[in-house]
Design an enzyme around this catalytic site. Structure first.
Site, PDB file in Angstrom:
ATOM      1  N   PHE A 154      14.259  11.168   4.840  1.00  0.00           N
ATOM      2  CA  PHE A 154      15.144  12.075   5.765  1.00  0.00           C
ATOM      3  C   PHE A 154      15.055  13.563   5.467  1.00  0.00           C
ATOM      4  CE2 PHE A 154      18.466  10.775   2.700  1.00  0.00           C
ATOM      5  CZ  PHE A 154      18.516  11.950   2.259  1.00  0.00           C
ATOM      6  N   LYS A 178       4.888   5.924   9.425  1.00  0.00           N
ATOM      7  CA  LYS A 178       6.248   5.403   9.092  1.00  0.00           C
ATOM      8  C   LYS A 178       6.943   7.153   8.945  1.00  0.00           C
ATOM      9  CE  LYS A 178       9.400   3.668   7.157  1.00  0.00           C
ATOM     10  NZ  LYS A 178      10.412   4.113   8.064  1.00  0.00           N
ATOM     11  N   GLU A 181      13.792   7.280   9.439  1.00  0.00           N
ATOM     12  CA  GLU A 181      14.730   5.962  10.806  1.00  0.00           C
ATOM     13  C   GLU A 181      15.784   7.549  11.018  1.00  0.00           C
ATOM     14  OE1 GLU A 181      15.308   2.629   7.781  1.00  0.00           O
ATOM     15  OE2 GLU A 181      14.031   4.211   7.786  1.00  0.00           O
ATOM     16  N   ARG A 182      16.060   7.661   9.992  1.00  0.00           N
ATOM     17  CA  ARG A 182      17.042   9.075  10.043  1.00  0.00           C
ATOM     18  C   ARG A 182      16.758   9.995  10.239  1.00  0.00           C
ATOM     19  NH1 ARG A 182      20.104   7.611   3.499  1.00  0.00           N
ATOM     20  NH2 ARG A 182      20.824   5.687   4.583  1.00  0.00           N
ATOM     21  N   SER A 231      13.125   7.643  -2.561  1.00  0.00           N
ATOM     22  CA  SER A 231      14.179   7.516  -3.980  1.00  0.00           C
ATOM     23  C   SER A 231      12.808   6.599  -4.847  1.00  0.00           C
ATOM     24  CB  SER A 231      14.978   6.254  -3.518  1.00  0.00           C
ATOM     25  OG  SER A 231      14.864   4.927  -3.537  1.00  0.00           O
ATOM     26  N   CYS A 286      14.215  17.049  -3.675  1.00  0.00           N
ATOM     27  CA  CYS A 286      13.593  16.556  -5.218  1.00  0.00           C
ATOM     28  C   CYS A 286      13.587  17.280  -5.881  1.00  0.00           C
ATOM     29  CB  CYS A 286      12.509  15.377  -5.043  1.00  0.00           C
ATOM     30  SG  CYS A 286      11.325  16.463  -4.531  1.00  0.00           S
ATOM     31  N   GLU A 384      20.759  10.337  -9.646  1.00  0.00           N
ATOM     32  CA  GLU A 384      20.235  11.594  -8.837  1.00  0.00           C
ATOM     33  C   GLU A 384      21.387  10.681  -7.881  1.00  0.00           C
ATOM     34  OE1 GLU A 384      16.095  12.784  -6.681  1.00  0.00           O
ATOM     35  OE2 GLU A 384      17.208  10.593  -6.962  1.00  0.00           O
TER      36      GLU A 384
END
Length: 484
Positions: A154, A178, A181-182, A231, A286, A384
């Site tokens: 996202f 893909k 979804e956010r 993540s 990141c 993190e």
């Protein structure tokens, strides 16, 4: 709050916008105010299979298109992206929350990868050596893999997909994307412009969804390679599952990036640089600076200036040019960040700037937060957090700073602020990180270099972008030939 004009997102398969075969969907929310702006389908494996079959069919002809012709189509795509920069940035701010300034920067960095992909005729050149033996020549040829896929996060809904599909498609592959979804709206726009540029149907396919789609990608035998950014736990899962199913995988994961502040640094520029690196994009990147390891001799002066300048930052809707820190992506993430701040206080860190209660009435906001006197035993140093939370650790010297950074399980990026070439060289040689900056606030490489970390920040061998990207999306054939 649900808005009446919320958009219904669709998959894009074989050149057409199609509904998912699944019945469920997920709300897409503007994190600045909580309004529902779209509904993204939670697609099922059958949707993935449809997309893969479309990509597999398109590969039969796309892989035979001359490389210069592929590059010309990408150049048309590049032009369309450039023409709609501001609209793309606006979409990013709406669904991700980052400020327009940060969104514009993301758009530009994504466009730069497409620029790289237009150079594919050069990048895909093989190697040759005549007369390796009497009358025998040797050469290496590069070929596409087939159908490949990308699973994107996202936090960079434009840049990260553009790390993947332009270069993969330029190399002759076809692609299944893909997105998170956010943040599905920007992905849909990227696909729309892609086909406006004139690409054949099925070359790029879009499937929205969650874990079912991820597993459908990882377990589909017709997908030859998977690119992932996200993540650390999910990256590890993607790598292990994908490779167990015979796929080539690159999985870019979490980070805990350290900046070492030396006494001979330019203090004002260092403070401003760390503020930008730590709090830009609300810390949801990141390559964010999570830890400042400050040498004792300059620590008090550094903290005084850092705290003073940070308190000037404004938090709020990213559409306002006055706001430096935008919202976090969701309420659940905001609560997670608040829990980390509470943990830091309980474990004995000194809360120098408290961002828990910014003056914003709605949305998922945490303002810039700074802890001083942090130690490696604390969760705020180890984990993190993915938020505008900076930990300051005081160290005796450069050696201790390097040792501290190298204790982290992550090794994505690292920075040193110094005017000493000797210190910079020592840092470069001894720090364990995939991407290193010397007086560079966010050492994210340009597109013609590879992007990848070390240790738990990266699973795989070949990073994204640059020569690594071309190698990842191609297979080699070594030809030894003699003619009579």
């Amino acid at each position: 709050m649900i808005t009446t004009n919320a958009k219904k997102m669709m998959n894009h398969i074989d050149g057409e916008w199609v509904n998912s075969l699944g019945a469920e969907s997920e709300e897409v929310v503007n994190p600045a105010n909580g309004n529902v702006i779209a509904y993204a389908p939670l697609s099922v494996r059958a949707d993935v299979d449809r997309a893969v079959q479309a990509a597999k069919h398109a590969y039969q002809t796309w892989s035979l298109v001359p490389v210069p012709n592929r590059a010309r189509l990408l150049y048309k795509y590049l032009q369309l992206l450039q023409e709609q920069k501001e609209q793309l940035a606006d979409i990013i701010t709406t669904e991700n929350g980052k400020t327009l300034k940060d969104a514009r920067g993301e758009v530009q960095r994504g466009i730069e990868v497409v620029e790289l992909a237009t150079a594919t005729p050069t990048l895909m050149m093989g190697e040759s050596l005549p007369a390796i033996a009497g009358g025998i020549d040797g050469s290496i040829w590069r070929y596409p893999l087939g159908v490949v896929a990308g699973i994107t996060p996202f936090n960079f809904p434009m840049m990260v997909p553009l790390w993947m599909f332009p270069l993969a498609i330029a190399c002759g592959n076809t692609f299944v994307l893909k997105p998170s979804e956010r943040t599905p709206i920007l992905a849909g726009k990227l696909v729309e412009l892609f086909y406006e540029a004139g690409f054949p149907k099925g070359v790029l396919n879009l499937v929205h969804g969650g874990k079912d789609v991820v597993n459908g990608i990882l377990e589909n035998d017709d997908i030859k390679a998977v690119s992932f950014v996200g993540s650390e736990p999910v990256a590890k899962y993607v790598y292990q599952t994908g490779t167990a199913n015979g796929k080539r995988v690159q999985a870019l994961a979490g980070a805990k990036n350290h900046a070492i502040v030396m006494p001979d640094c330019h203090l004002e520029k260092t403070v401003q640089g760390i503020i930008g690196a730590a709090f830009g994009s609300s810390g949801e990147r990141c390559m964010a600076c999570s830890v400042a390891a400050v040498v004792d001799d300059i620590a008090d002066d550094f903290m005084e200036m850092l705290v003073s300048e940070t308190r000037k930052l404004k938090t709020g809707d990213g559409r306002s040019e006055d706001h430096f820190v935008g919202p976090l992506i969701r309420e659940v993430h905001k609560q997670r960040v608040l829990d980390y701040i509470d943990s830091g206080i309980k474990e004995g860190a000194a809360l120098a700037v408290d961002g828990r209660n910014p003056d914003v009435r709605e949305g998922y906001f945490v303002g810039a937060t700074i802890f001083d006197h942090v130690t490696p035993e604390m969760k705020i140093w180890q984990d993190e957090i993915f938020a505008p939370v900076l930990s300051v650790v005081r160290v005796q010297d450069l050696d201790e700073g390097i040792e501290l950074a190298n204790q982290s399980k992550f090794a994505n990026g690292a920075v040193i602020y110094t005017s000493s070439g000797k210190s910079a060289q020592q840092f470069r040689d001894k720090i364990d990180a995939g991407m290193i900056g010397v007086n560079v606030n966010v050492p994210a490489p340009m597109a013609f270099f590879s992007f990848a970390g070390n240790k738990a920040s990266f699973y795989g061998d070949l990073g994204t972008n640059g020569k690594d990207g071309v190698q990842f999306y191609t297979r080699k054939k070594v030809v030894t030939e003699r003619w009579f």
